[in-house]
Design a protein around this motif. Structure first.
Motif, PDB file in Angstrom:
ATOM      1  N   THR A  83       0.908  -1.655  -0.276  1.00 19.82           N
ATOM      2  CA  THR A  83      -0.147  -0.217   0.482  1.00 19.82           C
ATOM      3  C   THR A  83       1.084   1.283   0.206  1.00 19.82           C
ATOM      4  O   THR A  83       1.707   1.617   0.023  1.00 19.82           O
ATOM      5  N   PHE A  84       0.272   2.526  -0.184  1.00 23.97           N
ATOM      6  CA  PHE A  84       1.145   3.842  -0.720  1.00 23.97           C
ATOM      7  C   PHE A  84       0.127   4.676  -0.084  1.00 23.97           C
ATOM      8  O   PHE A  84      -1.163   4.787   0.071  1.00 23.97           O
ATOM      9  N   TYR A  85       0.778   5.697   0.669  1.00 22.02           N
ATOM     10  CA  TYR A  85       0.308   6.942   1.387  1.00 22.02           C
ATOM     11  C   TYR A  85       1.336   7.751   1.286  1.00 22.02           C
ATOM     12  O   TYR A  85       2.403   7.700   0.914  1.00 22.02           O
ATOM     13  N   SER A  86       0.493   9.200   1.100  1.00 23.66           N
ATOM     14  CA  SER A  86       1.908  10.290   1.287  1.00 23.66           C
ATOM     15  C   SER A  86       1.805  11.187   2.594  1.00 23.66           C
ATOM     16  O   SER A  86       0.669  10.874   4.112  1.00 23.66           O
ATOM     17  N   SER A  87       2.909  11.090   3.629  1.00 24.23           N
ATOM     18  CA  SER A  87       2.965  11.876   4.660  1.00 24.23           C
ATOM     19  C   SER A  87       3.200  13.450   4.797  1.00 24.23           C
ATOM     20  O   SER A  87       2.454  14.607   5.802  1.00 24.23           O
ATOM     21  N   TRP A  88       3.195  14.148   3.582  1.00 24.42           N
ATOM     22  CA  TRP A  88       3.018  15.603   3.000  1.00 24.42           C
ATOM     23  C   TRP A  88       1.374  15.976   2.875  1.00 24.42           C
ATOM     24  O   TRP A  88       1.290  15.035   1.158  1.00 24.42           O
ATOM     25  N   LYS A 116      -1.245  21.527   5.235  1.00 29.37           N
ATOM     26  CA  LYS A 116      -0.744  22.031   5.468  1.00 29.37           C
ATOM     27  C   LYS A 116       0.571  22.159   4.541  1.00 29.37           C
ATOM     28  O   LYS A 116       1.344  20.402   3.832  1.00 29.37           O
ATOM     29  N   ASN A 117       1.480  23.072   4.140  1.00 30.94           N
ATOM     30  CA  ASN A 117       2.475  23.312   3.460  1.00 30.94           C
ATOM     31  C   ASN A 117       2.840  24.091   4.273  1.00 30.94           C
ATOM     32  O   ASN A 117       4.022  25.045   3.732  1.00 30.94           O
ATOM     33  N   ASN A 154       8.620  14.522  -0.748  1.00 32.71           N
ATOM     34  CA  ASN A 154       8.871  15.019   0.533  1.00 32.71           C
ATOM     35  C   ASN A 154       8.285  14.437   1.458  1.00 32.71           C
ATOM     36  O   ASN A 154       6.950  13.464   1.192  1.00 32.71           O
ATOM     37  N   ARG A 155       8.993  13.666   2.495  1.00 37.77           N
ATOM     38  CA  ARG A 155       8.011  13.446   3.553  1.00 37.77           C
ATOM     39  C   ARG A 155       7.907  14.206   4.565  1.00 37.77           C
ATOM     40  O   ARG A 155       9.045  15.531   4.503  1.00 37.77           O
ATOM     41  N   ASP A 156       6.921  14.571   5.395  1.00 36.62           N
ATOM     42  CA  ASP A 156       6.867  15.461   5.817  1.00 36.62           C
ATOM     43  C   ASP A 156       7.010  14.908   7.492  1.00 36.62           C
ATOM     44  O   ASP A 156       6.293  13.949   8.012  1.00 36.62           O
ATOM     45  N   ILE A 157       8.010  15.241   8.328  1.00 36.81           N
ATOM     46  CA  ILE A 157       8.315  14.902   9.576  1.00 36.81           C
ATOM     47  C   ILE A 157       7.502  15.846  10.548  1.00 36.81           C
ATOM     48  O   ILE A 157       7.327  14.746  11.640  1.00 36.81           O
ATOM     49  N   ARG A 189       4.869   7.467  -0.157  1.00 37.69           N
ATOM     50  CA  ARG A 189       5.453   8.595  -2.020  1.00 37.69           C
ATOM     51  C   ARG A 189       3.897   9.126  -2.261  1.00 37.69           C
ATOM     52  O   ARG A 189       3.281   9.710  -1.885  1.00 37.69           O
ATOM     53  N   ASN A 190       4.699  10.716  -2.711  1.00 40.06           N
ATOM     54  CA  ASN A 190       3.828  11.701  -2.981  1.00 40.06           C
ATOM     55  C   ASN A 190       3.232  11.528  -4.808  1.00 40.06           C
ATOM     56  O   ASN A 190       3.682  12.041  -5.751  1.00 40.06           O
TER      57      ASN A 190
END
Length: 690
Positions: free
Chosen positions: A575-580, A585-586, A601-604, A640-641
């Motif tokens: 499976t895939f998701y995006s933390s960013w 929120k940017n 990018n990944r969001d910490i 992954r974006n």
């Protein structure tokens, strides 16, 4: 002038030489000074009649002469020896010591009363006339006859309203008897008089010190501290040297049974508080220590005892302190006793621990509790549906808590005890009515389902009494966006003549039916019935249409369905998701480059929606692999974006449902039953989280 100078130099030289010689003289004296010496030649224990002595002989020398010789046993001073005894043998051996011809010491010290038997350290200390000291230490075994004690008589006696234990007996100890202590069931209760004349014991044990005074006896007040029943009485005899012996007997202690009576029990009110008022009397042969009150066997307080009751004294004169048998008082029952027929128990506890009770019944009446819900609002925050509730409730005992249920399922508590002076003004007689308000926001669980539901709010008082109110609410259903991968200008992957888009559509249709059957609203980004409808759109525009539609609909969850290709032996799901999620929120300072080999990018510090994406991705993968029999492909859940995960403003995942390049796995992916199984597992996972 020269002559005077010469004389001065000579005088100075003589002064310097004299000082140097003096220094050498003192140093020489210090170096050669004789040390003090001592030696114990003989130490024995002797008996004379009923007394015991330590007999010591020896010698000691000191440059200043010996002033005195002291004796210690286990570092405790026991006496002085006679010094200055003639010892020419010591003089001959140490002629340079002052008065060494009188170096001898000796004598005997009475150890009858102050030294216990056993291995003891004997230290002899010699002190010179100039204060210098030296010691010699020896060990010696002190033996003494074993101590004995015997209770000859033990009786229980009464004098007026008091009760005594009367004892008589004798005890002997080689050091003499210091005291006699008495214990009942190992609890100290008093001391007996010892040292009473007993010539019969002296005759039987003449070697024991002071055995002619071996008798003990007396009576000890047991009115207040000894309960009736079979009791163990122990007499402990303690010698002057600290040695001990005991003798134990049993005795049956009898006392009149305790009594208690409630004469009056009423319910009273003062302002918004309620009390239980009691009056009565209780007697106990040991005296009454305290009066406890219980309602339905639950302790609620203590009454004042020791009140004057001469009528009870007249009726029961033999009971200790019966003139003070009265008890009474009022106990606050506002918060801890519910209305209804209640059992009131008074427990009287004696000084000796004995207890008796008296029980009465009483009807407790209180104003009925009330509740009112002023506001119920359904709100939505992220993927959660919530209820905002506000109202008030009063209870004669005060409100302890307010609970909320939907369809009889508990969902949470509201905050109670909020200030409501308007309620206080209307209901002043209710306890704590100025804090009648309650309110709060409570999550509606995912498994409640949509539609009309019964909302029950229960207010519970401090006394356990309850009142409930029911309201009908409509719970809105969650919107799930289903995205069948591709179905646009391309058909996705292809293997053995099978198109990925067809497999994705097959699962999507079955998933939609499953979710709708559970009460969810659904939206399909592409119609499987019109796969070529969006063929003219570019890939970027087609993907944008998908996530834009989900964002505009304010969906609760976005699920993109796909299948994959790799080697012919490859197998599994991921499976895939995006933390960013830049649409929510940017913040550039929170972004780091992805390390999985893909741009992005990944969001910490990911948003709640991103965290739920990862959680759902992990959970749905675990459920699919365990229930459908597929392995998980590393790295399993990937950040992954992808367009449909990064640009959606809600929790979103892309699921790879199997490997088309593996012929055996492809047949499973084509199977209608296999697709149905996957759809059910995904729908069940949705229900567990949304």
């Amino acid at each position: 002038m020269k002559r005077n100078k010469s004389i001065s130099l000579v005088v100075l030289l003589i002064f310097i030489v004299t000082n140097i010689l003096n220094c050498y003289s003192v140093q020489a004296y210090t170096t050669n000074q004789n040390m003090a010496k001592i030696w114990v030649e003989n130490d024995i224990v002797t008996n004379e009649g009923d007394k015991q002595y330590l007999e010591i002989k020896g010698w000691s020398i000191n440059e200043s002469g010996v002033k005195e010789v002291k004796v210690y046993i286990d570092d405790k001073f026991v006496g002085n020896l006679t010094s200055g005894q003639k010892r020419m043998d010591v003089k001959k051996a140490y002629p340079s010591y002052y008065d060494s011809e009188n170096a001898g010491f000796g004598g005997k010290i009475d150890i009858t009363r102050n030294v216990a038997p056993g291995k003891r350290k004997v230290k002899v200390e010699s002190i010179g006339n100039d204060g210098t000291r030296t010691t010699n230490t020896k060990s010696i075994d002190i033996t003494k006859s074993a101590p004995k004690a015997w209770i000859e008589k033990i009786t229980e006696t009464k004098e007026g309203n008091k009760q005594y234990l009367e004892l008589k007996g004798w005890s002997i100890n080689a050091s003499g008897v210091k005291e006699i202590k008495v214990y009942v069931d190992d609890k100290y209760i008093g001391t007996l008089q010892n040292g009473q004349k007993r010539m019969d014991v002296k005759k039987a044990y003449p070697s024991y010190y002071d055995s002619e005074n071996a008798g003990f006896g007396g009576k000890i007040d047991i009115t207040r501290n000894v309960a009736p029943g079979k009791r163990k009485v122990k007499v402990e005899s303690i010698g002057n040297d600290g040695t001990r012996t005991t003798n134990i007997k049993s005795i049956d202690i009898t006392k009149s049974a305790p009594k208690a009576w409630i004469e009056k029990i009423t319910e009273t009110k003062e302002g918004n508080k309620q009390y239980l008022e009691l009056k009565g009397w209780s007697i106990n042969a040991s005296g009454v220590k305290e009066i406890k009150v219980y309602v339905d066997d639950k302790y609620i307080g203590t009454l004042q005892n020791g009140q004057k009751r001469m009528d009870v004294k007249k009726a029961y004169p033999s009971y200790y302190d019966s003139e003070n048998a009265g008890f009474g008082g009022k106990i606050d029952i506002t918060r801890n006793v519910a209305p209804g027929k209640r059992k009131v128990k008074v427990e009287s506890i004696g000084n000796d621990g004995t207890r008796t009770t008296n029980t009465k019944s009483i009807d407790i009446t209180k104003p009925a509790p009330k509740i009112w819900v002023e506001k119920i609002t359904e709100i939505k925050k992220g993927n959660k549906q919530k209820l905002e509730i506000k109202g008030w409730s009063i209870n004669a005992s005060g409100v302890r808590e307010v609970k909320v249920y939907i369809s009889d399922k508990y969902i949470g508590k509201l905050t109670s005890g909020q200030r409501r002076d308007d309620i206080k003004h209307t209901y002043p007689s209710y306890y704590n009515s100025e804090y009648a308000g309650f309110s709060g926001i409570i999550d509606i669980p995912n498994n409640i389902g949509a539609g009309n539901k019964i909302l029950k709010i229960i207010s519970e008082g401090n006394d356990g009494s309850q009142i409930a109110t029911n309201k009908t609410i409509t719970v809105g259903s969650r919107l799930i966006v289903i995205d069948p991968g591709h179905l646009g200008h391309d058909s996705g992957a292809c293997a053995y003549g099978v198109r990925e888009s067809d497999l994705n559509a097959g699962v999507a249709v079955k998933l939609e039916k499953q979710l709708q059957g559970m009460g969810y609203r659904t939206y399909m980004t592409r119609s499987p019935l019109r796969p070529n409808e969006y063929a003219a759109l570019s890939t970027a525009n087609e993907l944008k249409q998908r996530y834009t539609a989900a964002n505009n609909l304010k969906a609760d969850l976005f699920i993109s369905l796909h299948h994959d290709v790799a080697g012919s032996n490859s197998s599994g799901m991921w499976t895939f998701y995006s933390s960013w999620k830049p649409g929510i929120k940017n913040n550039p300072s929170d972004l780091r480059s992805l390390t999985t080999g893909y741009d992005g990018n990944r969001d910490i510090h990911p948003t709640r929606e991103a965290q739920l994406s990862k959680e759902f991705g992990q959970k749905v993968l675990n459920n699919l692999t365990s229930k459908c029999g597929y392995p998980a492909v590393r790295p399993y859940v990937v950040d992954r974006n992808l367009s449909v995960t990064v640009h959606t403003n809600m929790p979103s995942v892309l699921i790879e449902l199997g490997m088309m390049s593996n012929r055996s796995e492809l047949r499973r992916c084509q199977s209608s039953s296999g697709q149905q199984q996957k759809a059910k597992v995904i729908a069940d996972t949705v229900k567990s989280m949304f």
